[in-house]
Design a protein around this motif. Sequence first.
Motif, PDB file in Angstrom:
ATOM      1  N   ASP A  36      -3.833  -1.829 -10.122  1.00 53.03           N
ATOM      2  CA  ASP A  36      -4.617  -1.146  -9.083  1.00 53.03           C
ATOM      3  C   ASP A  36      -3.910  -1.226  -7.735  1.00 53.03           C
ATOM      4  O   ASP A  36      -3.829  -0.238  -7.008  1.00 53.03           O
ATOM      5  CB  ASP A  36      -6.010  -1.769  -8.946  1.00 53.03           C
ATOM      6  N   LEU A  37      -3.425  -2.414  -7.419  1.00 55.99           N
ATOM      7  CA  LEU A  37      -2.727  -2.606  -6.147  1.00 55.99           C
ATOM      8  C   LEU A  37      -1.465  -1.751  -6.088  1.00 55.99           C
ATOM      9  O   LEU A  37      -1.202  -1.093  -5.074  1.00 55.99           O
ATOM     10  CB  LEU A  37      -2.389  -4.083  -5.949  1.00 55.99           C
ATOM     11  N   ALA A  38      -0.711  -1.715  -7.171  1.00 55.92           N
ATOM     12  CA  ALA A  38       0.508  -0.898  -7.223  1.00 55.92           C
ATOM     13  C   ALA A  38       0.181   0.569  -7.001  1.00 55.92           C
ATOM     14  O   ALA A  38       0.880   1.274  -6.262  1.00 55.92           O
ATOM     15  CB  ALA A  38       1.216  -1.091  -8.562  1.00 55.92           C
ATOM     16  N   GLU A  39      -0.891   1.032  -7.627  1.00 57.25           N
ATOM     17  CA  GLU A  39      -1.288   2.436  -7.475  1.00 57.25           C
ATOM     18  C   GLU A  39      -1.659   2.746  -6.031  1.00 57.25           C
ATOM     19  O   GLU A  39      -1.230   3.754  -5.469  1.00 57.25           O
ATOM     20  CB  GLU A  39      -2.469   2.739  -8.395  1.00 57.25           C
ATOM     21  N   ARG A  40      -2.436   1.875  -5.418  1.00 57.73           N
ATOM     22  CA  ARG A  40      -2.848   2.106  -4.029  1.00 57.73           C
ATOM     23  C   ARG A  40      -1.669   2.052  -3.067  1.00 57.73           C
ATOM     24  O   ARG A  40      -1.602   2.833  -2.117  1.00 57.73           O
ATOM     25  CB  ARG A  40      -3.913   1.104  -3.618  1.00 57.73           C
ATOM     26  N   LEU A  41      -0.753   1.122  -3.301  1.00 57.48           N
ATOM     27  CA  LEU A  41       0.431   1.043  -2.450  1.00 57.48           C
ATOM     28  C   LEU A  41       1.293   2.291  -2.602  1.00 57.48           C
ATOM     29  O   LEU A  41       1.821   2.811  -1.612  1.00 57.48           O
ATOM     30  CB  LEU A  41       1.247  -0.207  -2.775  1.00 57.48           C
ATOM     31  N   THR A  42       1.420   2.775  -3.820  1.00 55.40           N
ATOM     32  CA  THR A  42       2.198   3.999  -4.061  1.00 55.40           C
ATOM     33  C   THR A  42       1.578   5.183  -3.335  1.00 55.40           C
ATOM     34  O   THR A  42       2.294   6.014  -2.767  1.00 55.40           O
ATOM     35  CB  THR A  42       2.302   4.276  -5.577  1.00 55.40           C
TER      36      THR A  42
ATOM     37  N   LYS B 293       6.518   2.249  -2.843  1.00 57.22           N
ATOM     38  CA  LYS B 293       6.692   2.285  -4.292  1.00 57.22           C
ATOM     39  C   LYS B 293       6.926   0.880  -4.822  1.00 57.22           C
ATOM     40  O   LYS B 293       8.033   0.358  -4.768  1.00 57.22           O
ATOM     41  CB  LYS B 293       7.835   3.224  -4.673  1.00 57.22           C
ATOM     42  N   GLU B 294       5.872   0.264  -5.295  1.00 61.59           N
ATOM     43  CA  GLU B 294       5.913  -1.083  -5.856  1.00 61.59           C
ATOM     44  C   GLU B 294       5.368  -1.019  -7.276  1.00 61.59           C
ATOM     45  O   GLU B 294       4.310  -0.446  -7.516  1.00 61.59           O
ATOM     46  CB  GLU B 294       5.037  -2.038  -5.036  1.00 61.59           C
ATOM     47  N   SER B 295       6.082  -1.631  -8.197  1.00 63.43           N
ATOM     48  CA  SER B 295       5.593  -1.671  -9.582  1.00 63.43           C
ATOM     49  C   SER B 295       4.635  -2.845  -9.750  1.00 63.43           C
ATOM     50  O   SER B 295       4.649  -3.810  -8.964  1.00 63.43           O
ATOM     51  CB  SER B 295       6.753  -1.815 -10.560  1.00 63.43           C
ATOM     52  N   GLU B 296       3.837  -2.772 -10.788  1.00 61.38           N
ATOM     53  CA  GLU B 296       2.916  -3.852 -11.104  1.00 61.38           C
ATOM     54  C   GLU B 296       3.682  -5.163 -11.294  1.00 61.38           C
ATOM     55  O   GLU B 296       3.307  -6.204 -10.770  1.00 61.38           O
ATOM     56  CB  GLU B 296       2.155  -3.488 -12.373  1.00 61.38           C
ATOM     57  N   ARG B 297       4.784  -5.107 -12.024  1.00 60.37           N
ATOM     58  CA  ARG B 297       5.607  -6.294 -12.310  1.00 60.37           C
ATOM     59  C   ARG B 297       6.208  -6.856 -11.013  1.00 60.37           C
ATOM     60  O   ARG B 297       6.218  -8.060 -10.803  1.00 60.37           O
ATOM     61  CB  ARG B 297       6.709  -5.930 -13.288  1.00 60.37           C
ATOM     62  N   ASN B 298       6.692  -5.988 -10.145  1.00 64.56           N
ATOM     63  CA  ASN B 298       7.286  -6.420  -8.885  1.00 64.56           C
ATOM     64  C   ASN B 298       6.252  -7.136  -8.009  1.00 64.56           C
ATOM     65  O   ASN B 298       6.544  -8.172  -7.409  1.00 64.56           O
ATOM     66  CB  ASN B 298       7.897  -5.221  -8.159  1.00 64.56           C
ATOM     67  N   ILE B 299       5.055  -6.586  -7.957  1.00 61.49           N
ATOM     68  CA  ILE B 299       3.986  -7.197  -7.165  1.00 61.49           C
ATOM     69  C   ILE B 299       3.635  -8.569  -7.731  1.00 61.49           C
ATOM     70  O   ILE B 299       3.508  -9.543  -6.992  1.00 61.49           O
ATOM     71  CB  ILE B 299       2.747  -6.285  -7.121  1.00 61.49           C
TER      72      ILE B 299
END
Length: 52
Positions: free
Chosen positions: A5-11, A16-22
């Motif tokens: 969810d966080l990755a989607e909102r940041l994108t 551009k942040e992936s779930e794994r990166n976060i």
Amino acid sequence: MTYADLAERLTEKGAKESERNIANKISRGSFTAAFFMMCMDVIGVHDLSLET
């Protein structure tokens, strides 16, 4: 909120942040203040007190 969810909102905001990166950044505790503020913004935190 999940990392996905966080990755989607940041994108949506242009970061551009992936779930794994976060997940890695948070687990290591090695992220910038700018990343922290972007996360706070997208999850709806607009007031932050640093008082102890």
